[in-house]
Design a protein around this motif. Sequence first.
Motif, PDB file in Angstrom:
ATOM      1  N   ASN A 335      -4.108  -2.029 -33.797  1.00 37.14           N
ATOM      2  CA  ASN A 335      -5.323  -2.621 -34.335  1.00 37.14           C
ATOM      3  C   ASN A 335      -5.928  -1.788 -35.466  1.00 37.14           C
ATOM      4  N   ASN A 336      -5.058  -1.193 -36.275  1.00 40.77           N
ATOM      5  CA  ASN A 336      -5.520  -0.371 -37.394  1.00 40.77           C
ATOM      6  C   ASN A 336      -4.479  -0.429 -38.504  1.00 40.77           C
ATOM      7  N   LYS A 337      -4.817  -1.112 -39.598  1.00 37.55           N
ATOM      8  CA  LYS A 337      -3.858  -1.285 -40.684  1.00 37.55           C
ATOM      9  C   LYS A 337      -3.458   0.038 -41.316  1.00 37.55           C
ATOM     10  N   LEU A 338      -4.421   0.930 -41.475  1.00 41.68           N
ATOM     11  CA  LEU A 338      -4.129   2.207 -42.127  1.00 41.68           C
ATOM     12  C   LEU A 338      -3.115   3.009 -41.326  1.00 41.68           C
ATOM     13  N   ILE A 339      -3.316   3.095 -40.025  1.00 47.27           N
ATOM     14  CA  ILE A 339      -2.387   3.833 -39.176  1.00 47.27           C
ATOM     15  C   ILE A 339      -1.008   3.174 -39.209  1.00 47.27           C
ATOM     16  N   SER A 340      -0.973   1.849 -39.180  1.00 46.00           N
ATOM     17  CA  SER A 340       0.307   1.134 -39.226  1.00 46.00           C
ATOM     18  C   SER A 340       1.031   1.391 -40.542  1.00 46.00           C
ATOM     19  N   GLN A 341       0.287   1.409 -41.646  1.00 45.68           N
ATOM     20  CA  GLN A 341       0.894   1.689 -42.944  1.00 45.68           C
ATOM     21  C   GLN A 341       1.455   3.101 -42.998  1.00 45.68           C
ATOM     22  N   VAL A 342       0.669   4.060 -42.546  1.00 46.24           N
ATOM     23  CA  VAL A 342       1.113   5.449 -42.570  1.00 46.24           C
ATOM     24  C   VAL A 342       2.342   5.631 -41.686  1.00 46.24           C
ATOM     25  N   ALA A 343       2.320   5.052 -40.491  1.00 43.35           N
ATOM     26  CA  ALA A 343       3.450   5.174 -39.567  1.00 43.35           C
ATOM     27  C   ALA A 343       4.712   4.568 -40.168  1.00 43.35           C
ATOM     28  N   THR A 344       4.552   3.433 -40.852  1.00 42.74           N
ATOM     29  CA  THR A 344       5.709   2.782 -41.465  1.00 42.74           C
ATOM     30  C   THR A 344       6.263   3.614 -42.610  1.00 42.74           C
ATOM     31  N   LEU A 345       5.390   4.179 -43.421  1.00 40.52           N
ATOM     32  CA  LEU A 345       5.841   5.026 -44.526  1.00 40.52           C
ATOM     33  C   LEU A 345       6.511   6.301 -44.011  1.00 40.52           C
ATOM     34  N   VAL A 346       5.986   6.850 -42.923  1.00 40.68           N
ATOM     35  CA  VAL A 346       6.623   8.032 -42.327  1.00 40.68           C
ATOM     36  C   VAL A 346       8.023   7.677 -41.836  1.00 40.68           C
TER      37      VAL A 346
END
Length: 497
Positions: A335-346
């Motif tokens: 439920n957090n787009k920023l965390i999802s984006q960062v996790a995907t980029l990592v």
Amino acid sequence: MGGWTQALADNLGGTEAGLKLILGQLAGYPILLLYRKLLSNKDPNLQHVYFTLTGLFLGYWVIGPCVTHGIYAIIFTYLLLVIAGGSFLSVVVSFVFHITYLLTGYWFTAGEDYDISWTMPQCVLCLRLIGLTVDVYDGFQQKLNKKSLTPEQEKNCLVEIPSIIEMLSHSFFIGGYFVGPQFSMKKFKSFATPDYHRTLPSSPSRFGFRRLLIGIAYLLGHVIGSQFYPEDWPDQLEFAATSYPAKLIGLMFWVKIILAKYVSIWLMAEGVCVVSGLSYVGKDEAGVPDWTGCRNVKLRRLETASQFGHYIEAFNINTNGWAAYYVYKRLKFLNNKLISQVATLVFLAIWHGWYIGYYLTFVNEFIVMKFESEFFKIWTQSSKVTKWRHHPSFQTLTSIFGWLYVHFFLAHCFLPFPLKTAHRILKAYGSLYFVHLIFYLGWPVWAVPLKQYLHYSRGPKAQGGGGDEKAKRRTSSKDDNQNQKNDIAAPAPTKQE
């Protein structure tokens, strides 16, 4: 290695491994033209055998005995699916195994200079087999609850475990083996049937060979341009001795020349998929057949980009779609787009390998996309910009300045990727005085006077403040589901993926 390919590579000023990769990819055209002529109306198992044998043969010719690494990974995945397919455990084990196998390969094959080895097709296969495991998991979830899947998941899910010959065929299909693109097993199984080819509205060959010719043009541009701006130019003494303005201008040419290598090989691979018929996704609104289902680059958007968001939208879009579908959207429970984006980029950075340059490239990307998000929020809600929009030259001027902005900073953001190691990157950035970091990280400071100048207000968006642009982007983004961006920042160029 050696022989006529080595002699030809020496004459062309390239490497034998690179030449073999290109020739191996080009061999897909006659192989799949022959397939459509003689085998596309035959039993699916015969088609799968053909794809497996031709892919293995070309794989062995390009990368040698190390083609067996792909076979090991496929056999492991097949056994995993037979034993635990459809379970969450199978997804976790598949993810850990394939990433670990790939990273181990990177560790033993790593060098400061880019080299083509078995890890290149393995990085493609890594995503394909992880995706396959997830699709089987989705299929079993659908059996338990038919309403548990999204329409996109229903399109790709597998209610039965594929056979070993289907998995080998899916993995070694020459259109996607070396450098991608990604395509689901469900789509591939449908493609390898007589009914699929009988429903094709026309021959895809013309469109496929057009992509090949464009790819060859980009390749020639890369080969010729590299004579003036080689890939390691920012690490050369000549670069250090060049005047600062000449460095900044030269980098704009350098980055386009380097990226042309990726564009060219993607276009060649796409053309193979088009010629086979795999890339067909239906007819457009005008009733014209759409062969862009395996597209990995949008050329018009790429070359006219006036925002980094445009460049990301147009470059490596197939891998972006995979990351959005199999990683970003699966993190929705956070439920957090920023965390999802960062996790995907990592995840994507890890998938690229061990070098710090890959991670810094993704950090640069995240910084840039964060900046553009905040900048365009101010821009679209500015009363002064609203007045400017009525001027007839507004669109032309903003497009020109946007294009210059993108292509000026593109090289600085991409520079860590080809240089790889910290000492080479820091030396190059030092000679450039870290200009991109000063610009982007200084944003909180210079945003204050900009807001005042543009008469920025936090109210509703100004009329005409970007709606047209968003509509254009939605239209230009009409792709196969696997090519959708889905709110995630896209990965940097992969090792020819």
